[in-house]
Motif scaffolding. Structure first.
Motif, mmCIF file in Angstrom:
data_model
loop_
_atom_site.group_PDB
_atom_site.id
_atom_site.type_symbol
_atom_site.label_atom_id
_atom_site.label_comp_id
_atom_site.label_asym_id
_atom_site.label_seq_id
_atom_site.Cartn_x
_atom_site.Cartn_y
_atom_site.Cartn_z
ATOM 1 N N VAL A 1 0.839 -1.195 0.000
ATOM 2 C CA VAL A 1 0.000 0.000 0.000
ATOM 3 C C VAL A 1 0.876 1.247 0.000
ATOM 4 N N LYS A 2 0.327 2.295 -0.584
ATOM 5 C CA LYS A 2 1.005 3.596 -0.586
ATOM 6 C C LYS A 2 0.181 4.616 0.195
ATOM 7 N N ARG A 3 -1.136 4.682 -0.102
ATOM 8 C CA ARG A 3 -2.006 5.649 0.574
ATOM 9 C C ARG A 3 -3.098 4.914 1.339
ATOM 10 N N VAL A 4 -3.373 5.420 2.552
ATOM 11 C CA VAL A 4 -4.311 4.774 3.474
ATOM 12 C C VAL A 4 -5.361 5.797 3.902
ATOM 13 N N LEU A 5 -6.601 5.339 4.031
ATOM 14 C CA LEU A 5 -7.681 6.175 4.552
ATOM 15 C C LEU A 5 -8.197 5.543 5.841
ATOM 16 N N PHE A 6 -8.172 6.320 6.928
ATOM 17 C CA PHE A 6 -8.672 5.869 8.227
ATOM 18 C C PHE A 6 -9.956 6.632 8.511
ATOM 19 N N LEU A 7 -11.060 5.910 8.707
ATOM 20 C CA LEU A 7 -12.373 6.534 8.896
ATOM 21 C C LEU A 7 -12.895 6.282 10.306
ATOM 22 N N ALA A 8 -13.406 7.337 10.942
ATOM 23 C CA ALA A 8 -14.039 7.222 12.255
ATOM 24 C C ALA A 8 -15.307 8.057 12.246
ATOM 25 N N ASP A 9 -16.196 7.810 13.212
ATOM 26 C CA ASP A 9 -17.498 8.480 13.153
ATOM 27 C C ASP A 9 -17.548 9.773 13.965
ATOM 28 N N ARG A 10 -16.434 10.147 14.625
ATOM 29 C CA ARG A 10 -16.450 11.393 15.397
ATOM 30 C C ARG A 10 -15.129 12.130 15.204
ATOM 31 N N VAL A 11 -15.211 13.446 15.231
ATOM 32 C CA VAL A 11 -14.016 14.276 15.054
ATOM 33 C C VAL A 11 -12.980 13.977 16.131
ATOM 34 N N ALA A 12 -13.432 13.781 17.376
ATOM 35 C CA ALA A 12 -12.496 13.512 18.470
ATOM 36 C C ALA A 12 -11.691 12.232 18.202
ATOM 37 N N LEU A 13 -12.342 11.229 17.623
ATOM 38 C CA LEU A 13 -11.642 9.968 17.341
ATOM 39 C C LEU A 13 -10.666 10.139 16.184
#
Length: 1015
Positions: free
Chosen positions: A402-414
């Motif tokens: 992998v070169k680029r990764v997307l990390f998704l969370a449901d709150r800005v604080a996380l």
């Protein structure tokens, strides 16, 4: 002769603009695009001016007119798509001042021919063009440089067109007083349209070219210019056919002249996968000639498939890869390393925590050995999910996967927390927080789901910033059902590896979540449970204490109060309602806030909770409050009891804490800094990592098992030396004042409810079910005659509509919703075939179970431009549709729904001072009589809906006043409750106690009221 001669007799102005577009095609692509767009605008405005069947939208500019559902239905999807393409090209030419390619200008004139053909065939009152009329492309070859228009001239003409916006609305706003000539013309046009639509058209609108233009659009969004002869219809030799020759629809070339990819385009009516073998043979020939095998794409304009047949089987994608992304795919065929031979950086995760290494290796094995592209990790809160996934990202990057990764969370604080973790443990990945840094470059991008939904739609220089191939890996923090339902479009759009993280016990994860990761129910890629983590000494267990509170558990009854308290009860500010006889337990801390109740909880907490600094200060504590008002009240009572702490010790930290809420969280996370008590509503329930937390207070009822264990997870983290050198945190206390421990201690068999459907989705389904129920009734009646009173518009409804009218109206509304779906939206684009299927009237003739499921599951959740008024009006619609359905089906719900309508009618009766409500006073009064309900029918209920839907917004909101009281409450002895989900807690605690009993001295503060130790 011009291709547009058929317009001259009845549409001279439109004819003049169309001929100019045709003349300019060979000499000025920009001018051709402008005049084609001008023609479309003139044609559509002519239609709205003269066709009484078209409804004016909120504005009469071309964009609003083009997307108005009544026009879209009249024109059909083929003509709509062509008109939209032309208008988009005109905007690029004149407003954005982009360079227009000659091929696009030629295409615009070709598409314009079909739009104008539809106009003349539909509206011409004299001679209509023959269905067999075809476009003569040779006309476009004529060049006359003297015709070339200066750009300034085009801008001036566009300004003239823009200045006329608003004239249609002004002209048609008073339909009763239209001049006689326009009234006559509108009547003739309506008759002409009716006659034209009665005869099916056999004209070839050449939808294949429109499909190709759509594929062109997607390729250009990915940065492919398609401006060289070898880009399209590229000839290859050695094909297994009689000629030995084939033509590749599109070849995507690398900078070195070698093919990176190819696209095989199939007809829209065919499955794209029918092009798979043909595309493979083309790839064979290109590889033989250039020594490099291209990545294969095949598409029918709706569905797109990618097949890198050196590594993976075909899979569906949301579009096409960019050049650098294809170069990377081909490079990885030989450069990526075996994951099993790549070491894990245990400085990030896995040091003395073998389960983290096991999780990483499990994912690596499924990717490398099994060829999987998705994985799900189940790890107890506090066991290091984030660090585990950071180590996984590091492994995949170093191995060249992998070169680029997307990390998704449901709150800005996380997202903020995860960004900090990546910066701390993998700084070379250049983490970018997309919530705050949308233009930064990096390798790891972190975002909330809504932020990413918006960013996908963004473009830079006509190219999508985040194309389907942009990310190689997506990580979903806390993968659960609602994320899957609301944001699945993101995972379907990006073509990447997918890793989900969750703390929900594996046996309680729902089927849909497992299906997202292509896993068998109950069998994640790897799992590490809370009881394992406690037994292994990686987390600390809870010591859970249930504390009874009389008022919280039982509420308040006036008759149970003392005489003095009754006097105070009567003096309370109850608002406009009568003084009640009681307040239910559910209303406590929601509507009624009792001072003594909160004071008792604070005193109990300060006496019995775990303390630090030699027993002099309360350890870090989270109080889970019921709502914002409750949280604020708790803070106020704490400050009243401890004024010497100057308002810093206990602070409300919620979503309503303002723009600096994160600074409060940051301060709470520091061992010695105030606040030491965080009073939270939802914000700190999940994902906040503060190892120093030693006390949790449940001051609200929780019934979601997933949420309960996430909240418990706030206290599970280890914290060395918390009580002094060598004196570690060994457990944490849970004080429950709302009987949650008894509920979950019984280990109830619960499944969290699915994410609630939106009001619009429920309305869509209700309308659909009403149509089906009316059809079912009609079939059962065997064609018995029914009242056919003509249906009038809601503004002057005098008599009820017939059931046939009700069905027609419901279907029309549903079709308008479908017509309001923007096919350029990436969410809608993924359901393009289904959407276009239901844009045809034939699809609505009979709606079986399969169609209902398709409409409710795939179409109803999509964002539509169609609006239905206020929220109150929509909720009233839903109530009335539910009533009609209950009546048709003989449902027991009818009486409950009837009661709701009666309450609304009664509330409206109190508002007859409003003229619009007074106008319906007779109906409102009749609804509240038994006689009206004796003969109630679906048409009568529909009449009520039409007359009252826009009035319900005037009903005064019956919000009860918040009441603050100070009645004596009673608090009982705390009782420790065993939680079966922490099966090894006692054994782990025994080991810890044995380890310390042989020498180390701890600071112990006596708890006089319960005989427990506070550490």
């Amino acid at each position: 002769m011009s291709n547009f001669t058929f317009l001259a007799a009845e549409f001279p102005t439109i004819h003049e603009a169309a001929v100019e577009a045709e003349r300019q095609a060979a000499v000025s692509p920009t001018a051709a695009a402008f005049f084609a767009g001008k023609t479309v605008e003139l044609a559509i405005k002519w239609a709205f001016r003269n066709d009484p069947g078209l409804k004016l939208p909120y504005q009469d500019n071309i964009a609003a007119l083009l997307h108005e559902p009544s026009f879209r239905r009249a024109a059909g999807e083929a003509v709509f798509a062509k008109a939209k393409f032309i208008n988009t090209l005109r905007n690029r030419a004149v407003h954005e001042e982009k360079t227009i390619r000659p091929g696009d200008a030629t295409g615009a004139v070709k598409e314009l021919f079909h739009v104008c053909f539809w106009l003349a065939r539909t509206y011409a009152r004299k001679a209509k063009p023959a269905d067999g009329l075809a476009f003569d492309v040779s006309v476009l070859a004529r060049r006359d440089e003297t015709l070339k228009k200066a750009f300034a001239h085009l801008k001036a003409q566009q300004a003239e067109l823009d200045a006329k916006n608003g004239e249609l609305t002004k002209l048609l706003s008073d339909r009763q007083n239209l001049d006689a000539e326009l009234q006559r013309l509108r009547a003739e046009v309506a008759a002409a349209r009716h006659a034209a639509e009665a005869i099916p058209s056999t004209h070839d609108y050449n939808e294949g070219e429109t499909r190709d233009r759509y594929i062109d659009l997607l390729l250009r969004e990915a940065g492919w210019a398609l401006d060289r002869p070898e880009d399209i219809e590229f000839r290859v030799e050695g094909m297994p056919n009689e000629q030995g020759v084939g033509f590749v629809d599109y070849v995507l070339w690398g900078a070195d002249g070698k093919p990176l990819g190819l696209v095989e385009a199939k007809r829209t009516r065919k499955d794209a996968r029918q092009g798979q073998q043909q595309a493979k043979l083309y790839a064979d020939r290109l590889e033989a000639r250039y020594g490099q095998r291209p990545v294969i794409f095949y598409s029918n304009g709706y569905e797109h498939w990618i097949w890198d047949d050196q590594t993976y089987p075909p899979r569906q994608v949301g579009g096409f890869y960019k050049r650098d992304e294809l170069e990377l795919l081909i490079q990885r065929r030989t450069s990526r390393k075996e994951l099993s031979e790549t070491r894990i950086d245990t400085r990030i995760a896995g040091h003395k925590r073998p389960y983290q290494q096991r999780a990483i290796r499990a994912i690596a094995k499924s990717f490398d050995d099994d060829g999987e592209r998705k994985a799900l990790l189940v790890m107890a809160t506090g066991s290091g999910k984030t660090r585990t996934v950071i180590a996984l990202v590091d492994l995949l990057m170093r191995a060249g996967w992998v070169k680029r990764v997307l990390f998704l969370a449901d709150r800005v604080a996380l997202v903020n927390q995860a960004t900090g973790a990546f910066k701390a443990h993998l700084p070379d990945s250049a983490p970018v927080n997309l919530v705050t840094e949308r233009t930064s470059e990096g390798r790891v991008f972190l975002s909330t789901y809504p932020t990413m939904m918006n960013l996908i739609e963004g473009r830079v220089d006509e190219k999508r910033k985040f194309g389907p191939g942009h990310f190689d890996l997506i990580v979903i923090d806390e993968a659960h059902r609602s994320v899957n339902q609301r944001y699945r479009a993101i995972f379907e759009y990006f073509d990447s590896f997918l890793v989900g993280l969750t703390a929900t016990p594996k046996d309680e994860i729902d089927h849909n979540t497992y299906s997202l990761f292509d896993l068998e129910d109950g069998v994640p890629t790897d799992a590490y449970s809370l009881d394992e983590a406690v037994a292994d000494g990686h987390l600390v267990p809870p010591k859970a204490i249930s504390v009874p509170l009389k008022i919280v558990r039982s509420g308040l009854r006036y008759d149970d109060l003392s005489d003095e308290e009754k006097d105070r009860w009567d003096m309370l500010e109850w608002g406009e309602e009568e003084v009640p006889d009681s307040v239910d337990a559910a209303e406590v801390n929601k509507r009624l806030f009792n001072t003594d109740t909160v004071d008792l909880v604070i005193a109990h907490l300060m006496t019995n909770a775990i303390k630090v600094e030699g027993g002099d200060r309360l350890g870090k504590t989270i109080i889970f409050a019921k709502n914002q008002a409750h949280a604020v009240f708790i803070e106020a009572r704490f400050n009243a009891a401890y004024p010497n702490l100057a308002g810093h010790f206990a602070r409300v930290i919620t979503y309503e804490s303002g723009p600096y809420a994160q600074t409060l969280i940051d301060d709470f996370s520091k061992k010695t800094k105030a606040p030491h008590i965080a009073i939270s509503v939802d914000m700190l329930d999940t994902g906040i990592d503060v190892p120093e937390v030693v006390n949790l207070v449940f001051f609200k009822q929780v019934r979601s098992k997933t949420k309960f264990w996430q909240m418990m997870g706030r206290g599970t983290r280890l914290c060395p030396d918390l009580f002094g050198p060598g004196q570690d945190k060994e457990f944490f206390l849970v004080f429950d004042y709302c009987q949650n421990l008894e509920f979950f201690g019984a280990n109830p068999e619960l499944k969290d409810a699915s994410a609630a459907k939106s009001l619009s989705e429920r309305l869509f389904a209700a309308r659909l079910d009403l149509v089906r129920a009316l059809d079912e009734k009609k079939h059962k009646s065997d064609g018995l005659a029914e009242d056919t009173t003509p249906f009038k518009t809601p503004s002057d409804v005098a008599l009820p509509p017939t059931e046939e009218d009700i069905r027609t109206d419901a279907v029309d509304v549903l079709r308008e919703i479908v017509a309001g779906l923007n096919l350029d939206n990436f969410i809608v684009r993924q359901r393009r075939r289904t959407v276009e299927k239901y844009q045809t009237p034939e699809a609505w003739i009979a709606i079986d179970d399969e169609k209902r499921k398709e409409l409710v599951d795939e179409v109803a959740p999509l964002p539509s431009a169609k609006q239905f008024g206020t929220e109150e009006a929509k909720r009233f619609d839903l109530l009335m549709f539910s009533l009609q359905l209950a009546l048709l089906k003989g449902s027991r719900r009818f009486d409950t729904l009837k009661k709701q309508l009666l309450e609304i009618a009664s509330a409206l009766e109190d508002q007859t001072g409003i003229p619009a409500i007074a106008h319906q006073a007779v109906l409102i009064e009749e609804i509240q009589t038994d006689i009206w309900w004796e003969g109630v029918s679906v048409p009568l209920l529909e009449l009520v809906r039409l007359r009252l839907r826009d009035l319900v917004q005037h009903i005064e909101k019956g919000r009860k006043a918040i009441v603050y009281s100070d009645f004596a409450d009673e608090i009982g002895e705390g009782v420790e409750v065993d939680l079966p989900q922490v099966g090894e807690a006692d054994f782990a605690r025994f080991k810890q106690k044995a380890r310390h009993s042989s020498g180390s001295t701890r600071t112990i503060s006596s708890c006089t009221s319960c005989g427990r130790e506070s550490r």
